[in-house]
Design a protein around this motif. Structure first.
Motif, PDB file in Angstrom:
ATOM      1  N   GLU A 377       0.839  -1.197   0.000  1.00  0.00           N
ATOM      2  CA  GLU A 377       0.000   0.000   0.000  1.00  0.00           C
ATOM      3  C   GLU A 377       0.881   1.257   0.000  1.00  0.00           C
ATOM      4  O   GLU A 377       2.009   1.230   0.505  1.00  0.00           O
ATOM      5  CB  GLU A 377      -0.902   0.017   1.231  1.00  0.00           C
ATOM      6  N   GLY A 382      -3.367   7.214  -6.000  1.00  0.00           N
ATOM      7  CA  GLY A 382      -4.253   6.103  -6.292  1.00  0.00           C
ATOM      8  C   GLY A 382      -4.739   6.108  -7.722  1.00  0.00           C
ATOM      9  O   GLY A 382      -4.315   6.922  -8.550  1.00  0.00           O
ATOM     10  N   LEU A 383      -5.649   5.186  -8.055  1.00  0.00           N
ATOM     11  CA  LEU A 383      -6.177   5.047  -9.403  1.00  0.00           C
ATOM     12  C   LEU A 383      -7.692   4.912  -9.346  1.00  0.00           C
ATOM     13  O   LEU A 383      -8.247   4.371  -8.379  1.00  0.00           O
ATOM     14  CB  LEU A 383      -5.587   3.807 -10.092  1.00  0.00           C
ATOM     15  N   LEU A 388      -7.609   1.121 -12.903  1.00  0.00           N
ATOM     16  CA  LEU A 388      -7.236  -0.147 -12.255  1.00  0.00           C
ATOM     17  C   LEU A 388      -7.312  -1.306 -13.225  1.00  0.00           C
ATOM     18  O   LEU A 388      -6.487  -2.225 -13.188  1.00  0.00           O
ATOM     19  CB  LEU A 388      -8.155  -0.415 -11.058  1.00  0.00           C
ATOM     20  N   LEU A 425      -5.937  -5.265  -7.426  1.00  0.00           N
ATOM     21  CA  LEU A 425      -5.660  -3.864  -7.145  1.00  0.00           C
ATOM     22  C   LEU A 425      -6.934  -3.187  -6.663  1.00  0.00           C
ATOM     23  O   LEU A 425      -8.012  -3.395  -7.226  1.00  0.00           O
ATOM     24  CB  LEU A 425      -5.136  -3.159  -8.402  1.00  0.00           C
ATOM     25  N   ARG A 427      -8.332   0.282  -3.706  1.00  0.00           N
ATOM     26  CA  ARG A 427      -7.997   1.510  -2.986  1.00  0.00           C
ATOM     27  C   ARG A 427      -7.465   1.173  -1.609  1.00  0.00           C
ATOM     28  O   ARG A 427      -7.992   0.309  -0.909  1.00  0.00           O
ATOM     29  CB  ARG A 427      -9.248   2.384  -2.855  1.00  0.00           C
ATOM     30  N   LEU A 433      -2.811   3.378  -3.737  1.00  0.00           N
ATOM     31  CA  LEU A 433      -3.123   2.093  -4.352  1.00  0.00           C
ATOM     32  C   LEU A 433      -2.750   0.967  -3.388  1.00  0.00           C
ATOM     33  O   LEU A 433      -1.744   1.054  -2.672  1.00  0.00           O
ATOM     34  CB  LEU A 433      -2.357   1.941  -5.666  1.00  0.00           C
TER      35      LEU A 433
END
Length: 441
Positions: A377, A382-383, A388, A425, A427, A433
């Motif tokens: 992590e 993030g994505l 993702l 993958l 959050r 991520l």
């Protein structure tokens, strides 16, 4: 229905067989003991009646008149309605016990007069009740009979039967417990053999130990022979892989030398492709040789050491950002994975997290059933959901400004799937991520 379903549980079959034999033996023993008790009690009653008949015969006075020289109404023959009675008849003359009163015993059959011992006979009591009857016929026509109530036989038998049933019940429970313990003890070598096979599969030992009980020793020998045969076949496969590696690397080396000549590769693109192909061939052939030698299920790689080494190396590599990598991997937790493949997968994931994080990356691992899950992590941006799904595609890069080729996550996914695992993958709670790498334990 499969063959295994038809066979069922060996432990259950042994227990049911033992319990069935125990129940049968207890029933037979109960019937036999009950019969012996019935004969014993009947013998005691017959002896008492015969003793009364002998006393009556010896007490008869000689002469035509039917008289007794003494009173023979000893208990229980003196109690009216007790069922214990005696009777002496000669012609129309009759003598009876006090318990008989003015009533008579109806003797329907009697032994022959020349028999000098009392014999059982058929008859009924004064009220028609069934009795145990003994009769002696004298040569002068005198018939001496004595009777006892049927309760004198059934009462003791009922009491003895209840005690016998309770004793046999306790004995049955003890025998059942002994059968359960015997089956468990008898099947323990098979359970130990299963554990030893599990150790072989997990890579903690190479063979099943030879010291085994005599009944299990042939099975252990066959298992070891099968393991030796598989090892020989894997060694042969390793040789073929080595030959394949030699056959591929030589043409690649020749092609690389040819492209290094002036004018053959002006922009260097072909040389880069050849180098990339050579690295891929070496990597996959190395993994194939490792799998052919040991098998993925027999490799055991602990996670704590590689994760700690990788965290230290990447912290130094990204020192300009001040990245801090924290590790939470339990000691002794291991994955059934080649060490080089594990380093490559974790390296791709942790390096990706260090690249996109702000300052912090966290690596944790835990057991999940028969698998091991490693979570990486970061606290980066993030994505989104669409990103993702796209980021794991081979050669797909979401930001061309960041160095890389876009193969890291795709290669990690392929390697994990080769071992029966996978990569997910989502959050992270840190805001960035979270990559969850699942591998067989």
């Amino acid at each position: 229905m499969t063959a295994l379903g038809q066979i069922g549980s060996l432990r259950r079959r042994l227990l049911l067989g033992a319990l069935a034999l125990i129940a049968t033996a207890l029933v037979v023993a109960g019937l036999a003991i009950g019969l012996i008790l019935a004969r014993f009690v009947r013998g005691q009653i017959d002896q008492r009646l015969d003793a009364q008949i002998v006393s009556l015969v010896s007490g008869l006075e000689p002469g035509p008149a039917l008289r007794l020289s003494r009173d023979l109404d000893a208990p229980p023959f003196d109690r009216p309605g007790s069922g214990w009675t005696w009777q002496v008849t000669r012609g129309s003359a009759r003598l009876g016990s006090g318990s008989l009163g003015d009533r008579t015993l109806a003797v329907t059959s009697a032994p022959a007069a020349d028999d000098d011992r009392p014999r059982p006979a058929d008859g009924a009591g004064p009220r028609g009740e069934a009795l145990i009857l003994r009769v002696l016929a004298l040569p002068d026509g005198t018939v001496v009979a004595a009777s006892a109530p049927r309760a004198a036989l059934y009462g003791p038998l009922r009491e003895a039967g209840l005690a016998l049933a309770a004793s046999l019940g306790v004995l049955g429970l003890c025998l059942a417990a002994g059968a359960v313990a015997q089956v468990r003890l008898g099947l323990r070598p098979l359970d130990r053999l299963r554990q030893e096979l599990e150790s072989v599969r997990a890579g903690r030992r190479e063979r099943v130990p030879d010291p085994q009980p005599a009944e299990v020793r042939p099975l252990a020998a066959e298992i070891n022979a099968l393991l030796d045969q598989n090892a020989a076949q894997l060694a042969q496969a390793r040789t073929h892989v080595a030959n394949l590696a030699h056959g591929l690397k030589t043409p690649l080396a020749t092609l690389s030398l040819a492209l290094s000549e002036p004018g053959r590769d002006p922009d260097g693109r072909l040389s880069q492709l050849v180098a990339h192909l050579d690295r891929g061939v070496r990597h996959h052939l190395r993994r194939a040789r490792s799998a052919a030698l040991t098998g993925a299920a027999r490799i055991r790689t602990e996670l704590a050491g590689p994760v700690a080494d990788l965290a230290g190396a990447l912290e130094r590599l990204h020192a300009d950002k001040g990245v801090r990598v924290t590790c939470a991997v339990p000691p002794g937790l291991a994955a059934a994975c080649d060490p080089q493949d594990l380093d490559e997968m974790l390296g791709n994931l942790v390096d990706n997290a260090c690249t996109w994080c702000r300052r912090e990356v966290r690596v944790s691992a835990e057991g999940a059933g028969s698998d091991v899950v490693v979570a990486i992590e970061d606290d980066g941006p993030g994505l989104g959901p669409e990103a993702l799904a796209a980021v794991v595609q081979r050669g797909r890069r979401l930001d061309e400004r960041v160095p890389g080729h876009g193969f890291g996550l795709a290669i990690t996914t392929e390697l994990a799937e080769l071992y029966g695992g996978g990569l997910a993958l989502d959050r992270s709670a840190m805001g960035g991520l979270r990559a969850r790498l699942r591998l067989p334990g």
